[in-house]
Design a protein around this motif. Sequence first.
Motif, mmCIF file in Angstrom:
data_model
loop_
_atom_site.group_PDB
_atom_site.id
_atom_site.type_symbol
_atom_site.label_atom_id
_atom_site.label_comp_id
_atom_site.label_asym_id
_atom_site.label_seq_id
_atom_site.Cartn_x
_atom_site.Cartn_y
_atom_site.Cartn_z
ATOM 1 N N HIS A 14 83.572 40.875 5.270
ATOM 2 C CA HIS A 14 83.284 39.470 4.958
ATOM 3 C C HIS A 14 83.244 38.615 6.220
ATOM 4 N N LYS A 15 84.133 38.896 7.164
ATOM 5 C CA LYS A 15 84.152 38.147 8.422
ATOM 6 C C LYS A 15 82.856 38.379 9.205
ATOM 7 N N LEU A 16 82.410 39.634 9.270
ATOM 8 C CA LEU A 16 81.170 39.947 9.979
ATOM 9 C C LEU A 16 79.961 39.351 9.272
ATOM 10 N N GLN A 17 79.952 39.383 7.943
ATOM 11 C CA GLN A 17 78.842 38.799 7.181
ATOM 12 C C GLN A 17 78.773 37.292 7.420
ATOM 13 N N GLU A 18 79.933 36.641 7.457
ATOM 14 C CA GLU A 18 79.973 35.197 7.720
ATOM 15 C C GLU A 18 79.460 34.880 9.128
ATOM 16 N N GLU A 19 79.866 35.693 10.112
ATOM 17 C CA GLU A 19 79.371 35.491 11.477
ATOM 18 C C GLU A 19 77.856 35.680 11.527
ATOM 19 N N ASP A 21 75.662 35.310 9.071
ATOM 20 C CA ASP A 21 75.016 34.179 8.400
ATOM 21 C C ASP A 21 74.995 32.944 9.293
ATOM 22 N N THR A 22 76.093 32.675 9.981
ATOM 23 C CA THR A 22 76.172 31.508 10.860
ATOM 24 C C THR A 22 75.204 31.636 12.035
ATOM 25 N N LEU A 23 75.173 32.821 12.662
ATOM 26 C CA LEU A 23 74.290 33.006 13.817
ATOM 27 C C LEU A 23 72.814 32.922 13.435
ATOM 28 N N THR A 24 72.459 33.464 12.272
ATOM 29 C CA THR A 24 71.045 33.484 11.888
ATOM 30 C C THR A 24 70.562 32.147 11.340
ATOM 31 N N THR A 25 71.462 31.232 11.089
ATOM 32 C CA THR A 25 71.064 29.901 10.609
ATOM 33 C C THR A 25 71.410 28.864 11.675
ATOM 34 N N ASP A 26 72.632 28.400 11.680
ATOM 35 C CA ASP A 26 73.067 27.354 12.616
ATOM 36 C C ASP A 26 72.882 27.769 14.072
ATOM 37 N N GLY A 27 73.195 29.021 14.378
ATOM 38 C CA GLY A 27 73.080 29.493 15.760
ATOM 39 C C GLY A 27 71.656 29.423 16.273
ATOM 40 N N ARG A 28 70.729 29.901 15.478
ATOM 41 C CA ARG A 28 69.322 29.880 15.894
ATOM 42 C C ARG A 28 68.788 28.449 15.999
ATOM 43 N N LEU A 29 69.208 27.581 15.087
ATOM 44 C CA LEU A 29 68.772 26.177 15.165
ATOM 45 C C LEU A 29 69.326 25.512 16.419
ATOM 46 N N ILE A 64 73.378 39.497 16.818
ATOM 47 C CA ILE A 64 72.821 39.538 15.466
ATOM 48 C C ILE A 64 72.370 40.954 15.117
ATOM 49 N N ARG A 65 71.686 41.630 16.043
ATOM 50 C CA ARG A 65 71.240 43.007 15.794
ATOM 51 C C ARG A 65 72.429 43.937 15.574
ATOM 52 N N LEU A 67 75.483 43.118 14.522
ATOM 53 C CA LEU A 67 76.089 42.798 13.227
ATOM 54 C C LEU A 67 75.262 43.359 12.076
ATOM 55 N N ARG A 68 73.931 43.194 12.154
ATOM 56 C CA ARG A 68 73.073 43.712 11.089
ATOM 57 C C ARG A 68 73.242 45.231 10.958
ATOM 58 N N HIS A 69 73.310 45.925 12.090
ATOM 59 C CA HIS A 69 73.501 47.378 12.063
ATOM 60 C C HIS A 69 74.852 47.739 11.443
ATOM 61 N N LEU A 70 75.912 47.049 11.863
ATOM 62 C CA LEU A 70 77.236 47.315 11.300
ATOM 63 C C LEU A 70 77.248 47.075 9.795
ATOM 64 N N LEU A 71 76.699 45.954 9.368
ATOM 65 C CA LEU A 71 76.710 45.606 7.952
ATOM 66 C C LEU A 71 75.842 46.554 7.124
ATOM 67 N N ASP A 72 74.695 46.948 7.661
ATOM 68 C CA ASP A 72 73.804 47.856 6.933
ATOM 69 C C ASP A 72 74.371 49.261 6.806
ATOM 70 N N ASN A 73 75.232 49.651 7.748
ATOM 71 C CA ASN A 73 75.757 51.016 7.761
ATOM 72 C C ASN A 73 77.237 51.074 7.436
ATOM 73 N N ALA A 74 77.746 50.040 6.788
ATOM 74 C CA ALA A 74 79.176 49.972 6.510
ATOM 75 C C ALA A 74 79.539 50.647 5.200
ATOM 76 N N VAL A 75 80.677 51.310 5.242
ATOM 77 C CA VAL A 75 81.350 51.759 4.037
ATOM 78 C C VAL A 75 82.543 50.823 3.928
#
Length: 162
Positions: A14-19, A21-29, A64-65, A67-75
């Motif tokens: 959940h912490k990584l997903q929140e990070e 989400d923040t980077l891909t929205t607020d961070g990029r803006l 971001i890349r 985090l996406r890899h970690l989240l996509d490959n997480a158990v």
Amino acid sequence: MDTSTTWLTTDAYHKLQEEYDTLTTDGRLRIADRLAEARAHGDIRENADYDAAKTEQGLMEARIRKLRHLLDNAVVGDAESGEDDDGTVRIGSVVTLRDEYGDEDEYFVAIPENKVRGYLLASPAGPLGTALIGASVGDDVSYEAPGGTFSVKVIAVRPYGA
């Protein structure tokens, strides 16, 4: 667990997903605003603000890349336990170790993103974590670290959350 997957606690996920989400929205803006402001200062070829913003953008996109890899490959969930729990150290184990001075510490064997307050971390990619994987209660484990060769005794092993 195969090597393409990464075990994460529910909290870590959940912490990584929140990070992410923040980077891909607020961070990029925020980066886009910085770049626009730096471009407004004139020639971007000799613009330190623009260079700094582009560097920050590159670092953020790399994170971001990752985090996406970690989240996509997480158990996600509790460490392996139950019928297949043979008492050996594996990723997700909490291990009590005694060092050569008689001091005992508890280590959580997991990647750094799983850091949990109250436990030292033994990354499976690091010297101690690598040496611990597969060890059982009573085993003496030696490992090479930058400070030299160290030995510890495995006192207890349990799945995280048990």
